[in-house]
Design an enzyme around this catalytic site. Structure first.
Site, PDB file in Angstrom:
ATOM      1  N   SER A 142      61.922  79.937  -9.347  1.00  0.00           N
ATOM      2  CA  SER A 142      61.614  78.831  -8.425  1.00  0.00           C
ATOM      3  C   SER A 142      62.437  77.611  -8.809  1.00  0.00           C
ATOM      4  O   SER A 142      62.984  77.537  -9.920  1.00  0.00           O
ATOM      5  CB  SER A 142      60.124  78.497  -8.537  1.00  0.00           C
ATOM      6  OG  SER A 142      59.821  77.270  -7.906  1.00  0.00           O
ATOM      7  N   TYR A 155      52.135  75.998 -12.779  1.00  0.00           N
ATOM      8  CA  TYR A 155      53.112  76.783 -12.003  1.00  0.00           C
ATOM      9  C   TYR A 155      54.512  76.600 -12.610  1.00  0.00           C
ATOM     10  O   TYR A 155      55.258  77.569 -12.795  1.00  0.00           O
ATOM     11  CB  TYR A 155      53.089  76.323 -10.540  1.00  0.00           C
ATOM     12  CG  TYR A 155      54.015  77.078  -9.618  1.00  0.00           C
ATOM     13  CD1 TYR A 155      53.640  78.300  -9.058  1.00  0.00           C
ATOM     14  CD2 TYR A 155      55.270  76.573  -9.269  1.00  0.00           C
ATOM     15  CE1 TYR A 155      54.480  78.991  -8.198  1.00  0.00           C
ATOM     16  CE2 TYR A 155      56.119  77.258  -8.406  1.00  0.00           C
ATOM     17  CZ  TYR A 155      55.720  78.464  -7.871  1.00  0.00           C
ATOM     18  OH  TYR A 155      56.556  79.153  -7.016  1.00  0.00           O
TER      19      TYR A 155
END
Ligand code: NAP
Length: 251
Positions: A142, A155
């Protein structure tokens, strides 16, 4: 060089979103695909859509956070159907809360889904790949592999770990003929980001912050995944390929 004809690819969490689109793209490049999801109904609907486009599609429903279920599913598929040549570790989740209030059980659950699962599925598949002397693994990272944002520190930690897991897998497995790489999406419109897409203030901020000036469309991730899954990437090991409209290269 980019053809995946004759290869079989397992994509975790591919009942919807990025995983579904990557599975569709790998099928478009000639691969037979194995869709995985925790929700069997969603899995069946997704498989039907890709089958309708003429591809060979297998359904393998299992929970990627359960190592015993993962090993049973992977070993069973290999025994019944033959090699898994490509693995895309895609299943993942997001949960937002200020870090000082972040629920501990959510943190643990997120780590199991976003990073432990890549180890569980990666190890189960790699054992067979190592015995055959080849295979491709693509770990979905990501923008948060490189950059933090408020309220998503866990995250960010999990996606940073995914990049280092990619480097570790490459270091251990390149000598066995495996290529393990990371694909790091920027901001893409999916179910995971639907709240952000609907948030006009966030979308305006994102468009200004991203050199390309917009959200990504999931179809724009496919080329990079096909490349990393193909013979064209035969000497690419441990690379993290950002597909993000330039957001991680500019302030
Ligand atoms: P998504 O729409 O939520 O899709 C994830 C899929 O994984 C869902 O179908 C989900 O099923 C499934 N899943 C959840 N837990 C599972 C489990 N234990 N075992 C098997 N499958 C499971 O997410 P997405 O936006 O496509 O994201 C996919 C990956 O890309 C994630 O790793 C995410 O972190 C990464 N990513 C996304 C973006 C973005 O802009 N969307 C950007 C960067 C990185 P249920 O819905 O039934 O739980």
């Amino acid at each position: 060089m980019f053809s995946l004809k004759g290869r079989t690819a397992l994509i975790t969490g591919s009942g919807q979103g990025i995983g579904f689109e990557l599975a569709r793209g790998l099928a478009g490049a000639g691969a037979a695909v194995i869709l995985n999801d925790i929700d069997n109904e969603k899995l069946a609907k997704a498989a039907e859509k890709i089958r309708a486009e003429g591809a060979t599609v297998h359904e393998l429903g299992f929970d990627v956070t359960d190592p015993a279920a993962v090993a049973t599913a992977v070993d069973g598929f290999e025994a019944d159907n033959g090699p898994i040549d490509i693995l895309v570790n895609n299943a993942g989740m997001q949960f937002r809360a200020p870090l000082e209030e972040f629920p501990i059980d959510r943190f643990d659950f997120m780590m199991r889904l976003n990073i432990n699962s890549a180890f569980y599925v990666g190890q189960a598949v790699a054992k067979h790949m190592i015995a055959r002397g080849g295979g491709k693994i693509v770990n979905i990272c990501s923008v948060q592999t490189a950059l933090a944002r408020p309220s998503i520190a866990p995250y960010t930690a999990s996606k940073g770990a995914m990049a280092n897991m990619t480097k570790g897998m490459s270091t251990d497995w390149a000598k066995h003929g495996l290529q393990v790489n990371g694909l790091a999406p920027g901001y893409f419109k999916t179910e995971l980001t639907s709240a952000l897409v609907a948030d006009e203030e966030f979308t305006a901020w994102l468009s200004g912050r991203t050199p390309a000036g917009r959200w990504g469309d999931v179809s724009e991730l496919v080329g990079a995944c096909v490349f990393l899954s193909s013979p064209a990437a035969s000497f690419v090991n441990g690379h993290i390929l950002y597909v993000d409209g330039g957001i991680t290269v500019s302030l």
